[in-house]
Write a protein that holds these residues in place. Structure first.
Motif, PDB file in Angstrom:
ATOM      1  N   LYS A  90      -8.601   5.450  -7.823  1.00 31.60           N
ATOM      2  CA  LYS A  90      -9.047   4.089  -8.158  1.00 31.60           C
ATOM      3  C   LYS A  90      -7.935   3.085  -7.867  1.00 31.60           C
ATOM      4  O   LYS A  90      -6.790   3.281  -8.246  1.00 31.60           O
ATOM      5  CB  LYS A  90      -9.446   4.015  -9.631  1.00 31.60           C
ATOM      6  CG  LYS A  90     -10.102   2.700 -10.023  1.00 31.60           C
ATOM      7  CD  LYS A  90     -10.656   2.783 -11.433  1.00 31.60           C
ATOM      8  CE  LYS A  90     -11.287   1.464 -11.869  1.00 31.60           C
ATOM      9  NZ  LYS A  90     -12.412   1.057 -11.023  1.00 31.60           N
ATOM     10  N   ARG A  91      -8.286   2.035  -7.159  1.00 30.42           N
ATOM     11  CA  ARG A  91      -7.378   0.924  -6.896  1.00 30.42           C
ATOM     12  C   ARG A  91      -8.136  -0.357  -7.193  1.00 30.42           C
ATOM     13  O   ARG A  91      -9.093  -0.698  -6.493  1.00 30.42           O
ATOM     14  CB  ARG A  91      -6.910   0.911  -5.441  1.00 30.42           C
ATOM     15  CG  ARG A  91      -5.873   1.955  -5.098  1.00 30.42           C
ATOM     16  CD  ARG A  91      -5.326   1.726  -3.705  1.00 30.42           C
ATOM     17  NE  ARG A  91      -4.201   2.593  -3.412  1.00 30.42           N
ATOM     18  CZ  ARG A  91      -3.472   2.518  -2.303  1.00 30.42           C
ATOM     19  NH1 ARG A  91      -3.774   1.619  -1.386  1.00 30.42           N
ATOM     20  NH2 ARG A  91      -2.454   3.333  -2.123  1.00 30.42           N
ATOM     21  N   GLY A  92      -7.730  -1.044  -8.238  1.00 30.52           N
ATOM     22  CA  GLY A  92      -8.458  -2.248  -8.635  1.00 30.52           C
ATOM     23  C   GLY A  92      -9.876  -1.881  -9.010  1.00 30.52           C
ATOM     24  O   GLY A  92     -10.106  -1.012  -9.853  1.00 30.52           O
ATOM     25  N   ASP A  93     -10.848  -2.519  -8.359  1.00 30.93           N
ATOM     26  CA  ASP A  93     -12.253  -2.215  -8.666  1.00 30.93           C
ATOM     27  C   ASP A  93     -12.873  -1.272  -7.637  1.00 30.93           C
ATOM     28  O   ASP A  93     -14.080  -1.086  -7.600  1.00 30.93           O
ATOM     29  CB  ASP A  93     -13.071  -3.506  -8.762  1.00 30.93           C
ATOM     30  CG  ASP A  93     -13.044  -4.314  -7.471  1.00 30.93           C
ATOM     31  OD1 ASP A  93     -12.264  -3.964  -6.566  1.00 30.93           O
ATOM     32  OD2 ASP A  93     -13.797  -5.300  -7.373  1.00 30.93           O
TER      33      ASP A  93
END
Length: 202
Positions: A90-93
């Motif tokens: 997961k990176r940000g959204d």
């Protein structure tokens, strides 16, 4: 259809094969996200710096090609690159998907017998035995892991060389002749994760 790809390989013995793989992709090489001959040397960088750069390369890819060479286990990175490719990050959204992963076996001393040998079973079918001592556990544990297993032959319990494993092994000559076939196969399996018992840890 072309997919963003990353190539994981041991630089000291597989750089030339890496270049031939990229060349075999032809126009699709523009989707390649990994190192090239023009990439800057990172050997003097810290482990954390290199990991961050590798994460950036792998994150947006859909298929990871692993060059299986005789000294692959001496690499500091390959098992980690496979692990990162298999995990959903997961990176940000946004969350990355699990990559399809394909192993390309390097031709060594004129053949592939250093890793794989063919045997003839009692029923006449030919199957391949792999010397796992050359491989990381994360490779071994993602082979022959189809669930439920679909046997090519019920009598000798052989499975299809591509469908029977999430991480299939392909000889370099076969791959270079038809790279799209094997890349498509790896990608298709990444969309059928429930058909395989995926091991995402080293």
């Amino acid at each position: 259809m072309a997919y963003k790809t990353f190539i994981s390989y041991k630089y000291s013995e597989a750089k030339e094969l890496r270049d031939r793989i990229v060349g075999a992709l032809k126009d699709d090489a523009r989707y390649y996200q990994g190192e090239t001959s023009e990439s800057p040397d990172m050997s003097d960088r810290t482990t954390e710096y290199i990991k961050e750069k590798l994460k950036d390369m792998i994150y947006s890819t859909s298929v990871t090609i692993v060059v299986i060479s005789p000294n692959i286990r001496k690499s500091n990175w390959i098992d980690w690159e496979i692990e990162y490719s298999l995990k959903q990050i997961k990176r940000g959204d946004k969350t990355s998907g699990t990559n399809g992963v394909l192993g390309i076996v390097m031709k060594y001393n004129g053949g592939y017998e250093w890793l794989r040998t063919s045997i003839t079973n009692q029923d006449g079918h030919t199957s391949t035995q792999t010397n796992n001592s050359y491989l990381y556990n994360i490779i071994i544990n993602n082979r022959l892991n189809q669930e439920p297993k679909e046997y090519f032959c019920e009598m000798c319990k052989t499975v299809d060389s591509l469908q029977g494993s999430y991480l299939s092994l392909v000889d370099e000559e076969a791959f270079l002749k038809n790279p799209n076939r094997y890349i498509e196969n790896a990608y298709d399996k990444s969309k059928k994760l429930n058909h395989y018992k995926i091991n995402k840890s080293r």
